[in-house]
Scaffold this motif. Structure first.
Motif, PDB file in Angstrom:
ATOM      1  N   CYS A  43       0.621  -1.238  -0.079  1.00 48.06           N
ATOM      2  CA  CYS A  43       0.025  -0.064  -0.093  1.00 48.06           C
ATOM      3  C   CYS A  43       0.932   1.348  -0.063  1.00 48.06           C
ATOM      4  N   VAL A 156      -7.386  -8.038  -4.252  1.00 48.83           N
ATOM      5  CA  VAL A 156      -7.431  -8.002  -5.772  1.00 48.83           C
ATOM      6  C   VAL A 156      -7.229  -9.226  -6.642  1.00 48.83           C
ATOM      7  N   CYS A 178       2.199  -1.783  -9.726  1.00 49.19           N
ATOM      8  CA  CYS A 178       2.581  -1.062  -8.826  1.00 49.19           C
ATOM      9  C   CYS A 178       3.795  -1.449  -8.320  1.00 49.19           C
ATOM     10  N   VAL A 260      -3.405  -3.146  -8.317  1.00 47.73           N
ATOM     11  CA  VAL A 260      -4.697  -2.442  -7.929  1.00 47.73           C
ATOM     12  C   VAL A 260      -5.806  -2.299  -9.180  1.00 47.73           C
ATOM     13  N   ASP A 278     -11.645  -4.870  -2.185  1.00 51.37           N
ATOM     14  CA  ASP A 278     -10.900  -5.089  -3.596  1.00 51.37           C
ATOM     15  C   ASP A 278     -11.590  -6.229  -4.499  1.00 51.37           C
ATOM     16  N   VAL A 283     -12.491   0.205  -5.619  1.00 56.62           N
ATOM     17  CA  VAL A 283     -11.520   1.160  -5.701  1.00 56.62           C
ATOM     18  C   VAL A 283     -11.904   2.251  -6.697  1.00 56.62           C
ATOM     19  N   GLY A 288      -6.880   4.816  -7.574  1.00 55.58           N
ATOM     20  CA  GLY A 288      -6.368   3.542  -6.961  1.00 55.58           C
ATOM     21  C   GLY A 288      -6.628   3.420  -5.400  1.00 55.58           C
ATOM     22  N   GLY A 290      -8.440   2.237  -2.257  1.00 55.90           N
ATOM     23  CA  GLY A 290      -9.356   1.564  -1.986  1.00 55.90           C
ATOM     24  C   GLY A 290      -9.843   1.129  -0.521  1.00 55.90           C
TER      25      GLY A 290
END
Ligand SMILES: Cc1cc2nc3c(=O)[nH]c(=O)nc-3n(C[C@H](O)[C@H](O)[C@H](O)COP(=O)(O)OP(=O)(O)OC[C@H]3O[C@@H](n4cnc5c(N)ncnc54)[C@H](O)[C@@H]3O)c2cc1C
Length: 402
Positions: A43, A156, A178, A260, A278, A283, A288, A290
């Motif tokens: 995160c 996710v 990411c 994400v 997610d 989200v 991005g 969430g």
């Protein structure tokens, strides 16, 4: 093993759902495949201050820094500044996400929730085609966990929705890949979350610099999977860090890679089953972010689940109230921002620079909403506006309707 509710995943969505279901009388078990709640952190650790109004967290051990606002930089470096209360889901606090998740878990346990770590859901448990819980694996042991309601809070990579026949597969254009370093010995005395846009900097996404303390910051990148190739996120992030004097003497103390979903919300309810966080694709497709939706959606889910348990009716007809309330609360906004994301994606760097010049003195209602589109529509040169209208006429009409 029999519970009213089994929650798969101990992230924020799972813990908050579990807490509110238990506080309202349900017998709840969380299962988590990892060996520590909140670890590893995946995160940027930014969250809006609106969570202050929600009674989700006690104390402030989870707060690393309080932000004054956000600064958005166009490709040529033009800066648009937004105050914290207007800057969307990811700006307000920079948090210690591991402590944040553990605090949410603590509140769930205080409400009576049981947690089983190192335990992975491997399939849904079904009897006569009805969902009756999950099959789980803990080290080498496989066993059944019976429950009237299964909550897919599995993030996710969610499998729970797929197993229940819900279309959760993400198109590469709806997924950000990411990478992020936590860098120390950084000069970040300004309490601002910084966002950097541009096709060269981060195609279909942005670079972020979120200060955690006065000398430590999360510096990350998200790029759209459809515009990316293997290793590209890290390469672009390394280039950004190399070229920014703030990071000249810095060193990484953490590196992470993750994904994400930046998609539209999926269906979230079946008989005996709910998806949250997610896993439900809750989200914001522009930022991005969430976390706020995990907390809002988790509370709604927990309360509706407890109602179903009291009524001993676990049908989709009862549980659909969760989906309807989420729609009112934040899913309409996600859908609107999805359309805005598609319009923004079509803009070249020249247009982004032009807009930043025009918008730098505008006071936004909120950076990630219809207000932005309205301002864009006002500021775009006529030729670009006409092109956008032709290409995105239908989307703009939809945005106005939502
Ligand atoms: C790099 C990056 C930066 C981000 N930055 C921000 C930010 O700054 N602000 C923000 O608001 N959002 C941010 N996000 C998004 C945010 O992290 C997510 O929205 C949030 O974590 C979703 O919470 P969740 O509870 O739905 O899922 P998660 O936090 O992903 O939790 C899911 C849990 O389920 C467990 N699990 C999965 N499958 C199983 C299984 N089969 N059995 C048992 N357990 C299972 C996982 O181990 C995990 O613990 C970022 C995401 C990434 C990747």
């Amino acid at each position: 093993m029999k519970y009213d509710v089994v929650v798969v995943g101990s992230g924020p969505a799972g813990c908050v759902t579990a807490r509110f279901a238990a506080e309202n009388g349900a017998k709840v078990l969380i299962i988590e495949r990892r060996s520590e709640v909140g670890v590893p952190v995946l995160c940027g650790e930014g969250i809006s201050r609106k969570i202050d109004e929600w009674d989700m967290l006690e104390g402030d051990r989870w707060v690393a820094g309080r932000m004054d606002g956000a600064r958005i930089y166009s490709p040529d470096g033009t800066k648009v500044t937004v105050s914290a209360d207007k800057a969307g889901n990811e700006t307000g606090y920079v948090i210690y996400r591991d402590i944040f998740d553990q605090e949410l878990a603590r509140r769930a346990v205080k409400a009576g929730v049981k947690i089983m770590m190192n335990t992975m859901a491997i399939s849904l448990l079904k009897k006569n085609d009805k969902i009756k819980g999950v099959k789980a694996k803990r080290f080498d042991e496989e066993f059944d966990i019976e429950a009237d309601i299964v909550v897919g809070a599995d993030g996710v990579e969610s499998k729970i929705g797929q197993w229940a026949g819900i279309k959760t597969i993400l198109n590469p254009k709806d997924l950000e890949t990411c990478a992020q370093y936590t860098l120390t010995n950084v000069d970040c005395k300004d309490a601002y979350c910084d966002f950097y846009l541009g096709k060269e900097i981060a195609p279909g996404g942005y670079v972020w610099v979120f200060p955690k303390t006065k000398d430590t910051a999360n510096v990350g990148i998200g790029i759209l999977a459809s515009l990316s190739e293997a290793g590209m996120a890290k390469k672009l992030l390394d280039k950004f860090i190399e070229n920014d004097p703030r990071f000249k003497n810095s060193e990484p103390i953490r590196f992470l890679a993750g994904a994400v979903p930046v998609a539209n919300p999926v269906e979230t309810v079946r008989d005996n089953l709910i998806l949250v966080g997610d896993a439900a694709r809750h989200v914001d497709p522009i930022t991005g972010g969430g976390l706020t939706h995990c907390l809002e959606g988790g509370k709604i889910a927990g309360e509706i689940i407890a109602k179903a348990v009291k009524q001993k009716d676990f049908s989709k007809e009862i549980l659909i109230e969760y989906e309807n309330k989420c729609k009112e609360s934040f899913c309409q906004k996600i859908k609107r921002n999805y359309l805005v994301k598609e319009i923004l994606l079509d803009m070249d760097d020249k247009t982004l620079n032009y807009l930043a010049h025009e918008l730098k003195d505008v006071k936004f209602d909120e950076i990630s909403t219809y207000g932005l589109v309205k301002e864009l529509a006002k500021k775009l040169p006529l030729s670009t506006k006409l092109k956008a209208l032709i290409k995105h006429g239908e989307k703009i009409r939809e945005i106005k309707k939502i």
